[in-house]
Design a protein around this motif. Structure first.
Motif, PDB file in Angstrom:
ATOM      1  N   GLY A  38     -13.149   0.700   8.390  1.00  0.00           N
ATOM      2  CA  GLY A  38     -12.402   1.081   9.597  1.00  0.00           C
ATOM      3  C   GLY A  38     -13.271   1.906  10.517  1.00  0.00           C
ATOM      4  N   PRO A  39     -12.906   1.946  11.812  1.00  0.00           N
ATOM      5  CA  PRO A  39     -13.736   2.671  12.781  1.00  0.00           C
ATOM      6  C   PRO A  39     -13.763   4.171  12.540  1.00  0.00           C
ATOM      7  N   SER A  40     -14.725   4.831  13.158  1.00  0.00           N
ATOM      8  CA  SER A  40     -14.861   6.280  13.018  1.00  0.00           C
ATOM      9  C   SER A  40     -13.578   6.981  13.467  1.00  0.00           C
ATOM     10  N   GLY A  41     -13.139   7.916  12.665  1.00  0.00           N
ATOM     11  CA  GLY A  41     -11.956   8.708  13.016  1.00  0.00           C
ATOM     12  C   GLY A  41     -10.633   8.094  12.582  1.00  0.00           C
ATOM     13  N   CYS A  42     -10.667   6.932  11.864  1.00  0.00           N
ATOM     14  CA  CYS A  42      -9.401   6.275  11.507  1.00  0.00           C
ATOM     15  C   CYS A  42      -8.762   6.893  10.260  1.00  0.00           C
ATOM     16  N   GLY A  43      -9.480   7.748   9.548  1.00  0.00           N
ATOM     17  CA  GLY A  43      -8.856   8.434   8.409  1.00  0.00           C
ATOM     18  C   GLY A  43      -9.412   8.082   7.038  1.00  0.00           C
ATOM     19  N   LYS A  44     -10.612   7.496   6.983  1.00  0.00           N
ATOM     20  CA  LYS A  44     -11.189   7.081   5.694  1.00  0.00           C
ATOM     21  C   LYS A  44     -11.486   8.299   4.805  1.00  0.00           C
ATOM     22  N   VAL A 197     -16.195   4.014   0.704  1.00  0.00           N
ATOM     23  CA  VAL A 197     -15.992   3.938   2.148  1.00  0.00           C
ATOM     24  C   VAL A 197     -17.302   3.525   2.801  1.00  0.00           C
ATOM     25  N   THR A 198     -17.221   2.575   3.704  1.00  0.00           N
ATOM     26  CA  THR A 198     -18.436   2.152   4.416  1.00  0.00           C
ATOM     27  C   THR A 198     -18.077   1.555   5.783  1.00  0.00           C
ATOM     28  N   LEU A 215      -8.444  -0.067   7.807  1.00  0.00           N
ATOM     29  CA  LEU A 215      -7.637   0.856   8.625  1.00  0.00           C
ATOM     30  C   LEU A 215      -7.994   0.619  10.083  1.00  0.00           C
ATOM     31  N   SER A 216      -7.078   0.956  10.996  1.00  0.00           N
ATOM     32  CA  SER A 216      -7.431   0.805  12.422  1.00  0.00           C
ATOM     33  C   SER A 216      -7.095   2.076  13.168  1.00  0.00           C
TER      34      SER A 216
END
Ligand code: ATP
Ligand code: MG
Length: 216
Positions: A38-44, A197-198, A215-216
């Protein structure tokens, strides 16, 4: 049927008044490898911090190996009783300690006696090829070697669940793939469950044994 290593049920997390995760549900069967994309800041990272117990969700529940560890704003099982290890995004090696001492510290915290600690550390450093570097501090190692120390420190406690937060993101492709193969070999040898996570889709394809959590 396999036990669930992790189960999120309708988990919602609020940080500084903002909803960071809303109604997230997923599960991971025991012994499998889940990749979160998922993109940066999505909660990973937030998901990994919730599993560790550094954060507690405001709503929903989290179970680890069938035990409810957090529910509706309450932490029911503290981090040290969750049987897991995490490799952080910035590795978080202790800079003033040698490679050997970084591993020794986590085994001491688990209460292992000196002789047993010595055996376990030696075996682990041999496995990751770092025994010749045991007296060096992290800044005296290459990026890839530091990555291996972080992995060795996470594995030396024999976790039943391993959480990895983009541990290879700063490495070039060939080294990344080499470390992915080593990680897979460890996972097959020890049989722990794993969440990785990657941002890298190739890394994700190589490591995942169950469908991605996107995640989005
Ligand atoms: N302690 C905090 N207080 C307030 N907001 C936070 C806190 N920690 C994280 N956030 C916010 O929560 C969101 C999710 O953060 P998180 O670190 O989980 O993202 P991520 O998916 O891991 O991103 P990246 O790929 O950049 O590492 C972001 O918008 C972030 O700014
Ligand atoms: Mg992150």
């Amino acid at each position: 049927m396999k036990k669930e290593a992790i189960a999120f049920r309708a988990v919602t997390t609020i940080l500084s008044g903002e909803i960071v995760l809303k109604d997230i549900s997923f599960s991971l069967p025991e012994g499998e490898r889940l990749v979160i994309l998922g993109p940066s800041g999505c909660g990973k990272t937030t998901i990994l911090r919730l599993i560790c117990g550094f954060l507690t969700p405001v709503k929903g529940s989290i179970s680890i190996f069938g035990q409810v560890v957090s529910k509706d704003g309450k932490c029911l099982v503290p981090t040290e009783k969750r049987g897991l290890s995490m490799v952080f995004q910035d590795l978080a090696l202790w800079p003033h300690m040698s490679v050997w001492e970084n591993l020794d510290f986590v085994l001491k915290a688990k209460g292992l006696l000196q002789k047993r600690r010595k055996n376990e550390i030696k075996k682990m450093l041999e496995l990751v090829g770092l025994l010749p570097f045991k007296d060096r501090r992290p800044h005296e190692l290459s990026g890839g070697q530091q990555q291996r120390v972080a992995l060795a420190r996470a594995l030396v406690v024999r976790p039943r669940l391993l959480l990895l937060d983009e541990p290879f993101s700063s490495l070039h492709k060939a080294l990344k793939m080499e470390l992915c193969s080593e990680l897979l070999a460890f996972q097959e040898r020890y049989g722990f469950s794993m969440i990785h996570v990657t941002h890298d889709e190739e890394e994700a394809r190589v490591l995942a044994s169950v469908p991605f959590l996107s995640l989005s």
